[in-house]
Design a protein around this motif. Structure first.
Motif, PDB file in Angstrom:
ATOM      1  N   THR A  23       0.828  -1.204   0.000  1.00 45.39           N
ATOM      2  CA  THR A  23       0.000   0.000   0.000  1.00 45.39           C
ATOM      3  C   THR A  23       0.863   1.255   0.000  1.00 45.39           C
ATOM      4  O   THR A  23       0.534   2.239  -0.663  1.00 45.39           O
ATOM      5  CB  THR A  23      -0.968   0.029   1.198  1.00 45.39           C
ATOM      6  OG1 THR A  23      -0.220  -0.154   2.401  1.00 45.39           O
ATOM      7  CG2 THR A  23      -2.034  -1.028   1.076  1.00 45.39           C
ATOM      8  N   ARG A  38      -5.757   2.893   1.059  1.00 45.56           N
ATOM      9  CA  ARG A  38      -6.457   1.787   1.740  1.00 45.56           C
ATOM     10  C   ARG A  38      -7.956   1.994   1.678  1.00 45.56           C
ATOM     11  O   ARG A  38      -8.709   1.040   1.481  1.00 45.56           O
ATOM     12  CB  ARG A  38      -5.989   1.669   3.193  1.00 45.56           C
ATOM     13  CG  ARG A  38      -4.667   0.966   3.334  1.00 45.56           C
ATOM     14  CD  ARG A  38      -4.406   0.486   4.752  1.00 45.56           C
ATOM     15  NE  ARG A  38      -4.722   1.464   5.770  1.00 45.56           N
ATOM     16  CZ  ARG A  38      -3.869   2.323   6.305  1.00 45.56           C
ATOM     17  NH1 ARG A  38      -2.625   2.342   5.884  1.00 45.56           N
ATOM     18  NH2 ARG A  38      -4.251   3.159   7.239  1.00 45.56           N
ATOM     19  N   THR A  41      -9.185   0.993  -1.725  1.00 43.12           N
ATOM     20  CA  THR A  41      -9.250  -0.464  -1.898  1.00 43.12           C
ATOM     21  C   THR A  41     -10.438  -1.042  -1.129  1.00 43.12           C
ATOM     22  O   THR A  41     -11.103  -1.952  -1.607  1.00 43.12           O
ATOM     23  CB  THR A  41      -7.944  -1.162  -1.462  1.00 43.12           C
ATOM     24  OG1 THR A  41      -7.700  -0.911  -0.079  1.00 43.12           O
ATOM     25  CG2 THR A  41      -6.764  -0.704  -2.297  1.00 43.12           C
ATOM     26  N   ILE A  46     -10.106   0.597  -6.284  1.00 46.86           N
ATOM     27  CA  ILE A  46      -8.880  -0.025  -6.790  1.00 46.86           C
ATOM     28  C   ILE A  46      -8.876  -1.475  -6.315  1.00 46.86           C
ATOM     29  O   ILE A  46      -9.010  -1.729  -5.110  1.00 46.86           O
ATOM     30  CB  ILE A  46      -7.623   0.711  -6.274  1.00 46.86           C
ATOM     31  CG1 ILE A  46      -7.597   2.154  -6.793  1.00 46.86           C
ATOM     32  CG2 ILE A  46      -6.353  -0.020  -6.696  1.00 46.86           C
ATOM     33  CD1 ILE A  46      -6.443   2.987  -6.287  1.00 46.86           C
ATOM     34  N   VAL A  48      -7.713  -5.075  -5.031  1.00 48.36           N
ATOM     35  CA  VAL A  48      -6.651  -5.443  -4.092  1.00 48.36           C
ATOM     36  C   VAL A  48      -6.595  -6.961  -3.968  1.00 48.36           C
ATOM     37  O   VAL A  48      -7.596  -7.655  -4.132  1.00 48.36           O
ATOM     38  CB  VAL A  48      -6.892  -4.771  -2.714  1.00 48.36           C
ATOM     39  CG1 VAL A  48      -8.145  -5.298  -2.066  1.00 48.36           C
ATOM     40  CG2 VAL A  48      -5.711  -4.928  -1.789  1.00 48.36           C
ATOM     41  N   ARG A  55      -2.251  -6.274   2.207  1.00 49.95           N
ATOM     42  CA  ARG A  55      -2.828  -5.903   0.915  1.00 49.95           C
ATOM     43  C   ARG A  55      -1.719  -5.740  -0.110  1.00 49.95           C
ATOM     44  O   ARG A  55      -0.682  -5.174   0.184  1.00 49.95           O
ATOM     45  CB  ARG A  55      -3.568  -4.567   1.016  1.00 49.95           C
ATOM     46  CG  ARG A  55      -4.715  -4.576   1.961  1.00 49.95           C
ATOM     47  CD  ARG A  55      -5.231  -3.166   2.133  1.00 49.95           C
ATOM     48  NE  ARG A  55      -5.982  -3.070   3.367  1.00 49.95           N
ATOM     49  CZ  ARG A  55      -7.202  -2.577   3.442  1.00 49.95           C
ATOM     50  NH1 ARG A  55      -7.797  -2.108   2.384  1.00 49.95           N
ATOM     51  NH2 ARG A  55      -7.823  -2.534   4.590  1.00 49.95           N
ATOM     52  N   ILE A  57      -1.343  -4.512  -4.289  1.00 47.22           N
ATOM     53  CA  ILE A  57      -2.043  -3.838  -5.386  1.00 47.22           C
ATOM     54  C   ILE A  57      -1.185  -3.933  -6.631  1.00 47.22           C
ATOM     55  O   ILE A  57       0.027  -3.698  -6.570  1.00 47.22           O
ATOM     56  CB  ILE A  57      -2.318  -2.365  -5.012  1.00 47.22           C
ATOM     57  CG1 ILE A  57      -3.203  -2.321  -3.764  1.00 47.22           C
ATOM     58  CG2 ILE A  57      -2.975  -1.624  -6.145  1.00 47.22           C
ATOM     59  CD1 ILE A  57      -2.663  -1.476  -2.687  1.00 47.22           C
ATOM     60  N   ASP A  61      -3.147  -1.585 -11.976  1.00 51.75           N
ATOM     61  CA  ASP A  61      -4.408  -1.084 -11.437  1.00 51.75           C
ATOM     62  C   ASP A  61      -4.262   0.355 -10.930  1.00 51.75           C
ATOM     63  O   ASP A  61      -5.165   1.172 -11.102  1.00 51.75           O
ATOM     64  CB  ASP A  61      -4.919  -1.989 -10.315  1.00 51.75           C
ATOM     65  CG  ASP A  61      -5.394  -3.337 -10.832  1.00 51.75           C
ATOM     66  OD1 ASP A  61      -5.792  -3.410 -12.015  1.00 51.75           O
ATOM     67  OD2 ASP A  61      -5.366  -4.309 -10.056  1.00 51.75           O
TER      68      ASP A  61
END
Length: 81
Positions: A23, A38, A41, A46, A48, A55, A57, A61
């Motif tokens: 993140t 966060r 997400t 977005i 995740v 998390r 990513i 994305d």
């Protein structure tokens, strides 16, 4: 007694856009706080992936979200006075 040969772990190669970011890394790429990222997400803005409780990513994305945000900004939305 001879030991059996060790197996080597294969490292998965990811394409550039498939690179998984933390993140903090994704937030730095997007130029936003990691708290805001966060929240994005959590809201599903977005996508995740979770690795345990962490998390991750995809770089692509974040770049897609940024491109959409720039497109919205360039769309001529009236500026607030």
């Amino acid at each position: 007694m001879a030991r059996p040969p060790r197996r080597r772990r294969r490292r998965r190669r990811r394409r550039r856009g498939q690179e998984l970011l933390t993140t903090s890394q994704a937030a730095a790429l997007a130029g936003i706080s990691h708290t805001h990222l966060r929240n994005l997400t959590s809201e599903g803005v977005i996508p995740v992936q979770y690795r345990g409780s962490h998390r991750r990513i995809r770089r692509s994305d974040v770049q897609t979200w940024l491109a959409g945000r720039q497109r919205d900004d360039a769309g001529g939305a009236p500026a607030a006075d």
